[in-house]
Write an enzyme that holds these catalytic residues in place. Structure first.
Site, PDB file in Angstrom:
ATOM      1  N   ALA A  51       0.876  -1.191  -0.033  1.00 35.86           N
ATOM      2  CA  ALA A  51      -0.043  -0.107   0.161  1.00 35.86           C
ATOM      3  C   ALA A  51       0.930   1.280   0.073  1.00 35.86           C
ATOM      4  O   ALA A  51       0.284   2.450   0.095  1.00 35.86           O
ATOM      5  CB  ALA A  51      -1.078   0.031   1.190  1.00 35.86           C
ATOM      6  N   GLY A  54       2.108   3.006  -5.713  1.00 37.03           N
ATOM      7  CA  GLY A  54       1.115   2.971  -7.060  1.00 37.03           C
ATOM      8  C   GLY A  54      -0.380   2.619  -6.607  1.00 37.03           C
ATOM      9  O   GLY A  54      -0.944   3.562  -6.104  1.00 37.03           O
ATOM     10  N   GLY A  56      -1.652   0.382  -5.001  1.00 35.57           N
ATOM     11  CA  GLY A  56      -2.084   0.194  -3.521  1.00 35.57           C
ATOM     12  C   GLY A  56      -2.074   1.486  -2.775  1.00 35.57           C
ATOM     13  O   GLY A  56      -3.034   1.663  -1.837  1.00 35.57           O
ATOM     14  N   SER A 185      -3.379  -9.248 -13.937  1.00 35.12           N
ATOM     15  CA  SER A 185      -3.141  -8.499 -14.965  1.00 35.12           C
ATOM     16  C   SER A 185      -3.453  -9.169 -16.399  1.00 35.12           C
ATOM     17  O   SER A 185      -3.595 -10.435 -16.450  1.00 35.12           O
ATOM     18  CB  SER A 185      -1.745  -8.346 -15.001  1.00 35.12           C
ATOM     19  OG  SER A 185      -1.089  -7.985 -16.213  1.00 35.12           O
ATOM     20  N   TYR A 210       6.131 -13.736 -14.961  1.00 36.50           N
ATOM     21  CA  TYR A 210       5.090 -12.733 -14.562  1.00 36.50           C
ATOM     22  C   TYR A 210       3.651 -13.151 -15.182  1.00 36.50           C
ATOM     23  O   TYR A 210       2.604 -13.112 -14.004  1.00 36.50           O
ATOM     24  CB  TYR A 210       5.488 -11.222 -14.782  1.00 36.50           C
ATOM     25  CG  TYR A 210       4.335 -10.203 -14.563  1.00 36.50           C
ATOM     26  CD1 TYR A 210       4.530  -9.876 -13.288  1.00 36.50           C
ATOM     27  CD2 TYR A 210       3.471  -9.750 -15.465  1.00 36.50           C
ATOM     28  CE1 TYR A 210       3.513  -8.810 -12.852  1.00 36.50           C
ATOM     29  CE2 TYR A 210       2.590  -8.729 -14.914  1.00 36.50           C
ATOM     30  CZ  TYR A 210       2.550  -8.366 -13.837  1.00 36.50           C
ATOM     31  OH  TYR A 210       1.599  -7.333 -13.391  1.00 36.50           O
TER      32      TYR A 210
HETATM   33  N1  LIG Z   1       1.413  -0.758 -13.117  1.00 33.33           N
HETATM   34  C1  LIG Z   1       0.543  -1.381 -14.073  1.00 33.33           C
HETATM   35  O1  LIG Z   1       0.341  -1.255 -15.033  1.00 33.33           O
HETATM   36  C2  LIG Z   1      -0.101  -2.809 -13.710  1.00 33.33           C
HETATM   37  C3  LIG Z   1      -0.608  -3.712 -14.863  1.00 33.33           C
HETATM   38  C4  LIG Z   1      -1.119  -4.647 -14.562  1.00 33.33           C
HETATM   39  C5  LIG Z   1      -1.108  -5.187 -13.212  1.00 33.33           C
HETATM   40  N2  LIG Z   1      -0.619  -4.480 -12.069  1.00 33.33           N
HETATM   41  C6  LIG Z   1      -0.580  -5.097 -10.811  1.00 33.33           C
HETATM   42  O2  LIG Z   1      -0.725  -4.188  -9.813  1.00 33.33           O
HETATM   43  C7  LIG Z   1      -0.301  -4.424  -8.550  1.00 33.33           C
HETATM   44  C8  LIG Z   1       0.353  -3.055  -8.042  1.00 33.33           C
HETATM   45  O3  LIG Z   1       1.420  -2.773  -8.685  1.00 33.33           O
HETATM   46  P1  LIG Z   1       1.887  -1.228  -8.856  1.00 33.33           P
HETATM   47  O4  LIG Z   1       1.701  -1.021 -10.455  1.00 33.33           O
HETATM   48  O5  LIG Z   1       1.022  -0.506  -8.165  1.00 33.33           O
HETATM   49  O6  LIG Z   1       3.427  -1.213  -8.554  1.00 33.33           O
HETATM   50  P2  LIG Z   1       4.263  -0.738  -7.568  1.00 33.33           P
HETATM   51  O7  LIG Z   1       4.191   1.002  -7.545  1.00 33.33           O
HETATM   52  O8  LIG Z   1       5.653  -1.146  -7.909  1.00 33.33           O
HETATM   53  O9  LIG Z   1       3.646  -1.278  -6.275  1.00 33.33           O
HETATM   54  C9  LIG Z   1       4.041  -2.552  -6.046  1.00 33.33           C
HETATM   55  C10 LIG Z   1       3.860  -2.734  -4.214  1.00 33.33           C
HETATM   56  O10 LIG Z   1       4.321  -4.201  -4.083  1.00 33.33           O
HETATM   57  C11 LIG Z   1       5.101  -4.133  -3.061  1.00 33.33           C
HETATM   58  N3  LIG Z   1       5.805  -5.390  -2.818  1.00 33.33           N
HETATM   59  C12 LIG Z   1       6.703  -5.726  -3.871  1.00 33.33           C
HETATM   60  N4  LIG Z   1       7.591  -6.790  -3.409  1.00 33.33           N
HETATM   61  C13 LIG Z   1       6.924  -7.181  -2.013  1.00 33.33           C
HETATM   62  C14 LIG Z   1       7.130  -8.016  -1.062  1.00 33.33           C
HETATM   63  N5  LIG Z   1       8.136  -8.780  -1.146  1.00 33.33           N
HETATM   64  N6  LIG Z   1       6.573  -7.939   0.058  1.00 33.33           N
HETATM   65  C15 LIG Z   1       5.572  -7.217   0.308  1.00 33.33           C
HETATM   66  N7  LIG Z   1       5.390  -6.310  -0.716  1.00 33.33           N
HETATM   67  C16 LIG Z   1       6.063  -6.199  -1.892  1.00 33.33           C
HETATM   68  C17 LIG Z   1       6.070  -2.946  -3.326  1.00 33.33           C
HETATM   69  O11 LIG Z   1       6.832  -2.405  -2.093  1.00 33.33           O
HETATM   70  P3  LIG Z   1       7.955  -1.721  -2.356  1.00 33.33           P
HETATM   71  O12 LIG Z   1       7.678  -0.188  -2.669  1.00 33.33           O
HETATM   72  O13 LIG Z   1       8.633  -1.492  -1.011  1.00 33.33           O
HETATM   73  O14 LIG Z   1       8.833  -2.207  -3.254  1.00 33.33           O
HETATM   74  C18 LIG Z   1       5.091  -1.782  -3.706  1.00 33.33           C
HETATM   75  O15 LIG Z   1       4.257  -1.439  -2.438  1.00 33.33           O
HETATM   76  C19 LIG Z   1       0.578  -5.463  -8.929  1.00 33.33           C
HETATM   77  O16 LIG Z   1       0.114  -6.762  -8.271  1.00 33.33           O
HETATM   78  C20 LIG Z   1       0.866  -5.454 -10.214  1.00 33.33           C
HETATM   79  O17 LIG Z   1       1.104  -6.949 -10.536  1.00 33.33           O
HETATM   80  C21 LIG Z   1      -0.139  -3.139 -12.500  1.00 33.33           C
END
Ligand SMILES: NC(=O)c1ccc[n+]([C@@H]2O[C@H](COP(=O)([O-])OP(=O)(O)OC[C@H]3O[C@@H](n4cnc5c(N)ncnc54)[C@H](OP(=O)(O)O)[C@@H]3O)[C@@H](O)[C@H]2O)c1
Ligand SMILES: *[C@@H]1O[C@H](CO)[C@@H](O)[C@H](O)[C@H]1NC(C)=O
Ligand SMILES: *[C@@H]1O[C@H](CO)[C@@H](O)[C@H](O)[C@H]1NC(C)=O
Length: 329
Positions: A51, A54, A56, A185, A210
């Protein structure tokens, strides 16, 4: 050659600006931010993994605004406290009945012992849990293993959340009606559950892994929905679209291409607030009360490919996941 490159850059930039203009003209993605103010989630407790960044973070902001007690499950306490302080600052002057509470808890999904410790504390502290949002994710990292030896993307995106959800299921059931929301995704399409090499020890393809983890999110949701029938705990899965977040941290973009990439992402990608709308909708909207086992995009149900609806694969994945995380009864 140079002329052609410049022409391509100019065309791309022009296209991006045109799209940006349309967006400001009001034709962009519809956001439902305003819905957050009505206290819809007052008295509800929501746990969001990842959270601090991005999607979250944007989901936390909206649910907090609508009055929920939001628990941020994050792996890095400093990053999470910083995000929490910013969120409290942004919402401080929100007015109305005032935002809910924000709580930071340490949760590293790449460590089964961290997941267990997190759940132990949560079960002691929280009398109820109304919504669990499995949002955290890793995208196309180099080959890495979790603390327990799982391939990182499968380990964090699927297995860590699998254990988390199972350990919190009792509390979700006693808090029913309650909801689980899983962030997958569209890229699930390029994955397969190759049971013979779930830890990618024979070969590693970061895109495939992924996609495999995101397919696992969908199969998990459908199998869990089946198991939860009649419990008043629902579970749904979504794709957010392409969103401007930190998810691409492992993708190398050459320095010279960065301005162009930034321009294109600014014009074509959703903002985190736009991208979070389906998560917020599934977590809070009365419209989806009782709906379970479905796949959503842009707050609407969407169809899945047959491979994401294969019940035999979903059951086998569930059974193997239980063994991998050590909760076999
Ligand atoms: N962005 C897109 O275009 C997109 C498209 C399709 C699906 N998604 C999905 O959306 C979700 C959120 O991603 P986002 O785009 O918001 O990316 P993001 O900004 O990178 O956020 C990802 C979050 O996951 C956390 N995380 C990563 N590894 C972890 C671990 N081992 N334990 C606990 N937390 C962990 C990160 O923590 P840190 O900040 O500490 O690294 C960050 O808070 C993901 O499941 C992703 O697959 C995103
Ligand atoms: C890696 O996986 C992706 C998605 O499944 C596939 O399109 C690509 O061809 C694979 N790459 C290699 C080198 O096998
Ligand atoms: C589910 O909710 C319905 C309607 O509120 C209720 O009648 C039923 O007892 C609930 N079932 C469980 C298992 O809590």
């Amino acid at each position: 050659m140079a002329v052609a490159t410049v022409a391509v850059l100019v065309a791309a930039a022009g296209g991006a600006l045109w799209l940006a203009a349309r967006r400001f003209g009001g034709h962009g993605v519809q956001t439902r931010q305003g819905e957050g103010d009505c206290g819809l989630m007052r008295g509800k407790t929501v746990l969001i993994t990842g959270a601090n960044s991005g999607l979250g973070r944007a989901t936390a902001a909206a649910l907090l605004r609508s009055g929920a007690r939001v628990i941020m499950g994050c792996r890095d306490r400093a990053r999470a406290e910083e995000a929490a302080a910013q969120l409290r600052g942004e919402l401080g002057g929100a007015g109305g009945s005032g935002p809910g509470q924000l709580v930071v808890r340490e949760l590293d999904l790449a460590s089964l012992s961290s997941v267990r410790a997190f759940c132990r504390q949560l079960l002691q502290e929280e009398p109820q849990l109304d919504v669990l949002i499995n949002n955290a994710g890793v995208f196309q990292c180099p080959y890495m293993k979790t603390e327990d030896g799982f391939e990182m993307q499968f380990g964090v995106n699927h297995l860590g959340h699998f254990l988390l959800t199972n350990l919190l299921l009792g509390l979700l059931k006693s808090s029913a009606p309650s909801r689980i929301v899983v962030v997958s995704s569209k890229l699930y399409k390029y994955g397969d559950i190759n049971f013979e090499d779930l830890n990618s020890e024979q070969s590693y393809n970061k895109s495939f892994c992924y996609s495999r983890s995101k397919l696992a999110n969908i199969l998990f949701t459908r199998e869990l929905a089946r198991r939860l029938e009649g419990s008043n705990v629902t579970v749904n899965v979504l794709h957010p679209g392409i969103v401007r977040t930190n998810l691409g941290r492992h993708i190398h973009i050459p320095l010279l291409m960065k301005p162009l990439f930034n321009l294109v992402s600014w014009a074509f990608f959703k903002s985190p607030t736009e991208g979070a709308q389906t998560s917020i909708y599934l977590a809070s909207s009365p419209e989806v009360e009782g709906v379970s086992g479905k796949y959503f995009g842009d707050c609407k149900e969407e169809d899945l490919l047959p491979k994401a609806m294969d019940e035999a694969v979903a059951r086998k994945l569930w059974d193997i996941s239980e063994v991998m995380v050590g909760i076999l009864k």
